[in-house]
Design a protein around this motif. Sequence first.
Motif, PDB file in Angstrom:
ATOM      1  N   THR A 109     -11.366  -5.642 -10.857  1.00 20.71           N
ATOM      2  CA  THR A 109     -10.671  -5.068  -9.715  1.00 20.71           C
ATOM      3  C   THR A 109     -10.769  -3.560  -9.799  1.00 20.71           C
ATOM      4  N   GLN A 110     -11.118  -2.935  -8.679  1.00 13.33           N
ATOM      5  CA  GLN A 110     -11.203  -1.474  -8.646  1.00 13.33           C
ATOM      6  C   GLN A 110     -10.706  -0.954  -7.306  1.00 13.33           C
ATOM      7  N   PHE A 111      -9.957   0.146  -7.363  1.00  7.76           N
ATOM      8  CA  PHE A 111      -9.539   0.798  -6.120  1.00  7.76           C
ATOM      9  C   PHE A 111      -9.316   2.281  -6.380  1.00  7.76           C
ATOM     10  N   VAL A 112      -9.291   3.035  -5.299  1.00  5.85           N
ATOM     11  CA  VAL A 112      -9.146   4.485  -5.358  1.00  5.85           C
ATOM     12  C   VAL A 112      -7.896   4.892  -4.608  1.00  5.85           C
ATOM     13  N   THR A 113      -7.157   5.834  -5.162  1.00  6.38           N
ATOM     14  CA  THR A 113      -5.980   6.371  -4.486  1.00  6.38           C
ATOM     15  C   THR A 113      -6.078   7.888  -4.430  1.00  6.38           C
ATOM     16  N   GLY A 114      -5.170   8.457  -3.681  1.00  3.24           N
ATOM     17  CA  GLY A 114      -5.023   9.904  -3.675  1.00  3.24           C
ATOM     18  C   GLY A 114      -4.105  10.343  -4.791  1.00  3.24           C
ATOM     19  N   GLN A 115      -3.469  11.490  -4.597  1.00  2.00           N
ATOM     20  CA  GLN A 115      -2.638  12.075  -5.648  1.00  2.00           C
ATOM     21  C   GLN A 115      -1.376  11.243  -5.882  1.00  2.00           C
ATOM     22  N   VAL A 116      -0.935  11.197  -7.127  1.00  3.12           N
ATOM     23  CA  VAL A 116       0.267  10.454  -7.501  1.00  3.12           C
ATOM     24  C   VAL A 116       1.402  11.431  -7.757  1.00  3.12           C
ATOM     25  N   SER A 117       2.618  10.901  -7.877  1.00  3.07           N
ATOM     26  CA  SER A 117       3.779  11.736  -8.179  1.00  3.07           C
ATOM     27  C   SER A 117       4.592  11.088  -9.297  1.00  3.07           C
ATOM     28  N   LYS A 118       5.560  11.821  -9.790  1.00  2.00           N
ATOM     29  CA  LYS A 118       6.401  11.343 -10.885  1.00  2.00           C
ATOM     30  C   LYS A 118       7.741  10.867 -10.340  1.00  2.00           C
ATOM     31  N   VAL A 119       8.192   9.708 -10.829  1.00  2.46           N
ATOM     32  CA  VAL A 119       9.520   9.192 -10.478  1.00  2.46           C
ATOM     33  C   VAL A 119      10.202   8.716 -11.755  1.00  2.46           C
ATOM     34  N   MET A 120      11.483   8.439 -11.651  1.00  2.00           N
ATOM     35  CA  MET A 120      12.226   7.883 -12.773  1.00  2.00           C
ATOM     36  C   MET A 120      12.602   6.438 -12.441  1.00  2.00           C
ATOM     37  N   LEU A 121      12.268   5.514 -13.339  1.00  2.00           N
ATOM     38  CA  LEU A 121      12.607   4.108 -13.188  1.00  2.00           C
ATOM     39  C   LEU A 121      13.430   3.678 -14.395  1.00  2.00           C
ATOM     40  N   GLU A 122      14.660   3.285 -14.147  1.00  2.00           N
ATOM     41  CA  GLU A 122      15.558   2.849 -15.215  1.00  2.00           C
ATOM     42  C   GLU A 122      15.617   3.879 -16.345  1.00  2.00           C
ATOM     43  N   GLY A 123      15.676   5.132 -15.935  1.00  2.00           N
ATOM     44  CA  GLY A 123      15.825   6.219 -16.897  1.00  2.00           C
ATOM     45  C   GLY A 123      14.547   6.649 -17.583  1.00  2.00           C
ATOM     46  N   ARG A 124      13.406   6.081 -17.177  1.00  3.54           N
ATOM     47  CA  ARG A 124      12.130   6.434 -17.807  1.00  3.54           C
ATOM     48  C   ARG A 124      11.168   6.935 -16.750  1.00  3.54           C
ATOM     49  N   PRO A 125      10.275   7.874 -17.110  1.00  7.64           N
ATOM     50  CA  PRO A 125       9.309   8.385 -16.132  1.00  7.64           C
ATOM     51  C   PRO A 125       8.233   7.345 -15.815  1.00  7.64           C
ATOM     52  N   ALA A 126       7.735   7.405 -14.600  1.00 12.41           N
ATOM     53  CA  ALA A 126       6.641   6.537 -14.161  1.00 12.41           C
ATOM     54  C   ALA A 126       5.867   7.277 -13.071  1.00 12.41           C
ATOM     55  N   PHE A 127       4.707   6.756 -12.733  1.00 18.55           N
ATOM     56  CA  PHE A 127       3.913   7.308 -11.646  1.00 18.55           C
ATOM     57  C   PHE A 127       4.178   6.506 -10.372  1.00 18.55           C
ATOM     58  N   LEU A 128       4.243   7.216  -9.245  1.00 17.68           N
ATOM     59  CA  LEU A 128       4.392   6.586  -7.938  1.00 17.68           C
ATOM     60  C   LEU A 128       3.170   6.918  -7.098  1.00 17.68           C
ATOM     61  N   CYS A 129       2.653   5.910  -6.386  1.00 12.31           N
ATOM     62  CA  CYS A 129       1.415   6.113  -5.634  1.00 12.31           C
ATOM     63  C   CYS A 129       1.421   5.248  -4.378  1.00 12.31           C
ATOM     64  N   GLU A 130       0.711   5.695  -3.348  1.00 10.56           N
ATOM     65  CA  GLU A 130       0.530   4.862  -2.168  1.00 10.56           C
ATOM     66  C   GLU A 130      -0.379   3.687  -2.487  1.00 10.56           C
ATOM     67  N   LEU A 131      -0.152   2.576  -1.823  1.00 12.47           N
ATOM     68  CA  LEU A 131      -1.078   1.458  -1.945  1.00 12.47           C
ATOM     69  C   LEU A 131      -2.455   1.872  -1.441  1.00 12.47           C
ATOM     70  N   PRO A 132      -3.500   1.418  -2.096  1.00 12.39           N
ATOM     71  CA  PRO A 132      -4.848   1.782  -1.648  1.00 12.39           C
ATOM     72  C   PRO A 132      -5.176   1.150  -0.303  1.00 12.39           C
ATOM     73  N   GLU A 133      -6.103   1.748   0.414  1.00  8.87           N
ATOM     74  CA  GLU A 133      -6.535   1.199   1.696  1.00  8.87           C
ATOM     75  C   GLU A 133      -7.520   0.047   1.510  1.00  8.87           C
ATOM     76  N   GLN A 134      -8.193   0.030   0.381  1.00  5.47           N
ATOM     77  CA  GLN A 134      -9.142  -1.028   0.070  1.00  5.47           C
ATOM     78  C   GLN A 134      -9.086  -1.335  -1.417  1.00  5.47           C
ATOM     79  N   VAL A 135      -9.387  -2.566  -1.770  1.00  5.60           N
ATOM     80  CA  VAL A 135      -9.502  -2.978  -3.171  1.00  5.60           C
ATOM     81  C   VAL A 135     -10.773  -3.796  -3.314  1.00  5.60           C
ATOM     82  N   ILE A 136     -11.622  -3.419  -4.259  1.00  5.83           N
ATOM     83  CA  ILE A 136     -12.801  -4.218  -4.565  1.00  5.83           C
ATOM     84  C   ILE A 136     -12.420  -5.209  -5.651  1.00  5.83           C
ATOM     85  N   LYS A 137     -12.632  -6.477  -5.353  1.00  3.45           N
ATOM     86  CA  LYS A 137     -12.309  -7.562  -6.276  1.00  3.45           C
ATOM     87  C   LYS A 137     -13.584  -8.377  -6.477  1.00  3.45           C
TER      88      LYS A 137
END
Length: 263
Positions: A109-137
């Motif tokens: 599986t491969q896909f491309v996204t744009g820029q990601v951002s940082k969020v906090m999930l349950e007190g821990r950092p994580a990356f947040l990103c838009e869903l890709p427009e296409q996914v190669i499977k």
Amino acid sequence: MRRHEGRNIVSNEISPGSPTNPHQPLDLARFTLAAPAEIAQHLANIAKHGHMVTVFANKGKNFILTRLLSVDYQAGQFTFDWGAEEETNAQVLNSERNVFVCSPEGVKTQFVTGQVSKVMLEGRPAFLCELPEQVIKLQRREFFRIQTPLGTPIFCHVADFNQREIDLALFDISLGGMSLWLPAVDSPGFDIGQQYRQCTIDLKPFGMLKLGIEVRHRLTAHMRNGNEAMRIGCSYLNLTPAMETLIQRYVGFLERERRALVG
């Protein structure tokens, strides 16, 4: 987050060749998911099963091994785990284009996204990103292969070869399989379709791989000294997510070493 425009994942991240004919184009349209609901469902399954994902950032100069954490179809977003190295996390945050690659159940599986951002999930950092427009499977095994080092060769120990044991040097390795050198062109065994289920590979420094292999093809190669050698291509049997992670880490390690050598 706004939608990023102009993204195209039909690029050189996936090799256009096929295993049987390297000059035959691969029709990626047949393997592309474009419906948002399909994309969200596929990524949610990857997150649910905890498959390792490699994210290549900054035109492949940086990468992290991570896992998808959650997928929000309504918001059009997904999150993935924060990396172990803060410097690499910062480089991913600054990357305008990111390529995600993973192989759940042996299907790339491969896909491309744009820029990601940082969020906090349950007190821990994580990356947040838009869903890709296409996914190669890809519905067949198309994997990035890398040759193992000649100076410190890796061996596959086959314990159930004709009621005896044998060690075969690896030529290359990928998430889809590996190539092994036979001791001689006319070596017995290792015919196409044969399976050997008691194999051990020490992927130093990451750990021991214990699995089965099935011979998929044989190739006569000419060495630099003029002699002929037989190379056999093998697929894995009973590959687990933990084994996937081990192989993925080793392949990434070899790629970093290769890039360091070429400067």
